[in-house]
Design an enzyme around this catalytic site. Structure first.
Site, PDB file in Angstrom:
ATOM      1  N   ASP A  35       0.893  -1.164   0.000  1.00  0.00           N
ATOM      2  CA  ASP A  35       0.000   0.000   0.000  1.00  0.00           C
ATOM      3  C   ASP A  35       0.929   1.210   0.000  1.00  0.00           C
ATOM      4  OD1 ASP A  35      -1.554   2.190   0.719  1.00  0.00           O
ATOM      5  OD2 ASP A  35      -2.865   1.016   2.033  1.00  0.00           O
ATOM      6  N   ASN A  83       2.835   3.377 -10.527  1.00  0.00           N
ATOM      7  CA  ASN A  83       1.581   3.436 -11.283  1.00  0.00           C
ATOM      8  C   ASN A  83       0.340   3.613 -10.404  1.00  0.00           C
ATOM      9  OD1 ASN A  83      -0.296   2.701 -13.632  1.00  0.00           O
ATOM     10  ND2 ASN A  83      -0.694   1.076 -12.135  1.00  0.00           N
ATOM     11  N   LYS A 105      12.220   7.431  -3.679  1.00  0.00           N
ATOM     12  CA  LYS A 105      13.297   7.680  -2.700  1.00  0.00           C
ATOM     13  C   LYS A 105      13.869   6.366  -2.158  1.00  0.00           C
ATOM     14  CE  LYS A 105      14.164  10.392   1.505  1.00  0.00           C
ATOM     15  NZ  LYS A 105      14.047   9.516   2.674  1.00  0.00           N
ATOM     16  N   SER A 115       1.854   9.365 -14.924  1.00  0.00           N
ATOM     17  CA  SER A 115       1.284  10.686 -14.668  1.00  0.00           C
ATOM     18  C   SER A 115      -0.063  10.691 -15.386  1.00  0.00           C
ATOM     19  CB  SER A 115       2.259  11.741 -15.197  1.00  0.00           C
ATOM     20  OG  SER A 115       1.712  13.032 -15.148  1.00  0.00           O
ATOM     21  N   TYR A 146      -6.830  16.093  -8.097  1.00  0.00           N
ATOM     22  CA  TYR A 146      -6.182  15.125  -9.001  1.00  0.00           C
ATOM     23  C   TYR A 146      -5.073  15.829  -9.781  1.00  0.00           C
ATOM     24  CZ  TYR A 146      -5.596  11.557 -12.613  1.00  0.00           C
ATOM     25  OH  TYR A 146      -5.065  10.613 -13.462  1.00  0.00           O
ATOM     26  N   LYS A 158      -0.992  15.227 -10.125  1.00  0.00           N
ATOM     27  CA  LYS A 158      -0.331  14.843 -11.381  1.00  0.00           C
ATOM     28  C   LYS A 158       0.610  15.959 -11.868  1.00  0.00           C
ATOM     29  CE  LYS A 158      -2.193  10.674 -11.793  1.00  0.00           C
ATOM     30  NZ  LYS A 158      -1.438   9.418 -11.690  1.00  0.00           N
TER      31      LYS A 158
END
Ligand SMILES: NC(=O)c1ccc[n+]([C@@H]2O[C@H](COP(=O)([O-])OP(=O)(O)OC[C@H]3O[C@@H](n4cnc5c(N)ncnc54)[C@H](OP(=O)(O)O)[C@@H]3O)[C@@H](O)[C@H]2O)c1
Length: 271
Positions: A54, A80, A113, A131, A145, A149
């Site tokens: 998650d 994704n 990271k 994206s 949203y 993005k």
């Protein structure tokens, strides 16, 4: 040597289609998802390893990346996982706002990271992130949203400079509409109804319902092919616009310039 891709949000839609495509091309796939116990199709495939992840859970990200890196060299990380949120800003509660940022933006940042030290140590690697055309354009009633993005776009463009010195690539896929069950399963609506916006929402919905007809959307398998192209083309290219609708929108915005395009879009939705 067989290459390996690590994918987030591989339970359905584009993530799953990408997992299947890379597996069919002879790659090892580490398909991560919130509930791997429910995933029968991918677990039946050779060279596909399912791991729980998650992306809202920093501790689980650390555990999952450590486990994945322990399986062998990872060549590509595909960020994704993501979901949507529709409605006027006033209709969202704080949990919805923070939740979207957490998944769509912080999830990408944290997973990236966590993998950088591994990529530096092995002398290279590639990050690909889903994206959206919504990372370069904005539709009404999707403010949060777009915040996530567009955030990914700025994050990735800046990361390019610091990662490229270590032979680590970073690329974004910007699809238009994808023929997945995104609207059905991954699109939340603001929980507070604010009547004042309803006439505008009705106008937007009438246009969106046409844009979102299955025949106007690109199959997830076709967008997965763009992911494969981005992974394998060896190009120093940050953005891959995917799908005919996405390309057309990008062209219109580029030709008009942002200011004119915004006024044009206002006319499209509200005239
Ligand atoms: N569909 C479109 O028109 C469209 C257009 C442009 C960009 N995108 C982007 O494409 C990506 C994939 O969407 P899709 O169209 O394939 O929709 P989808 O089938 O609904 O897939 C969304 C995926 O994200 C996962 N996910 C959501 N929250 C997560 C979390 N906290 N941790 C881990 N995984 C999580 C979902 O997992 P669960 O099964 O656990 O829910 C699911 O696997 C998203 O980033 C989306 O913003 C979609």
């Amino acid at each position: 040597m067989t290459k390996t891709i690590f994918i987030t949000g591989a339970s359905s839609g584009l993530g799953k289609a990408t997992a299947k495509l890379f597996q069919s091309k002879g790659w090892n796939v580490i398909a991560t998802m919130r509930s791997p116990q429910h995933q029968q199709e991918l677990s039946a495939l050779a060279n596909v390893t399912l791991l729980p992840l998650d992306v809202n859970d920093p501790k689980q990200i650390t555990e999952c990346v450590t486990k994945a890196a322990g399986l062998g060299k990872i060549d590509v990380v595909f960020n994704n996982a993501g979901h949507g949120l529709f409605g006027p800003l006033e209709s969202y509660d704080d949990e919805q706002i923070a939740g979207l940022i957490n998944t769509n933006l912080l999830g990408v940042i944290r997973v990236t990271k966590a993998f950088i030290p591994h990529f530096r140590q092995q002398g290279g690697g590639l990050f690909i992130t889903t994206s959206s055309m919504g990372g370069m354009t904005a539709f009404p009633f999707s403010s949060m949203y777009h915040a996530t993005k567009w955030g990914i776009e700025g994050f990735s463009e800046s990361m390019y400079f610091e990662l490229s010195k270590f032979n680590i690539g970073i690329k974004n896929i910007l699809p238009g509409g994808i023929r997945t069950d995104y609207v059905g399963r991954s699109m939340a609506h603001g929980i507070h109804e604010v009547e004042a916006y309803q006439p505008s929402i009705d106008k937007v919905n009438s246009i969106m319902s046409h844009l979102l007809l299955p025949e106007n959307l690109t199959p997830a398998e076709d967008i997965a092919e763009v992911v494969f192209e981005a992974v394998t083309d060896g190009k120093d290219q940050l953005r891959y616009i995917a799908g005919e609708d996405g390309k057309a929108l990008y062209k219109t915005r580029t030709e008009m310039g942002g200011e004119v395009f915004r006024k044009h879009f206002d006319q499209v939705f509200f005239s």
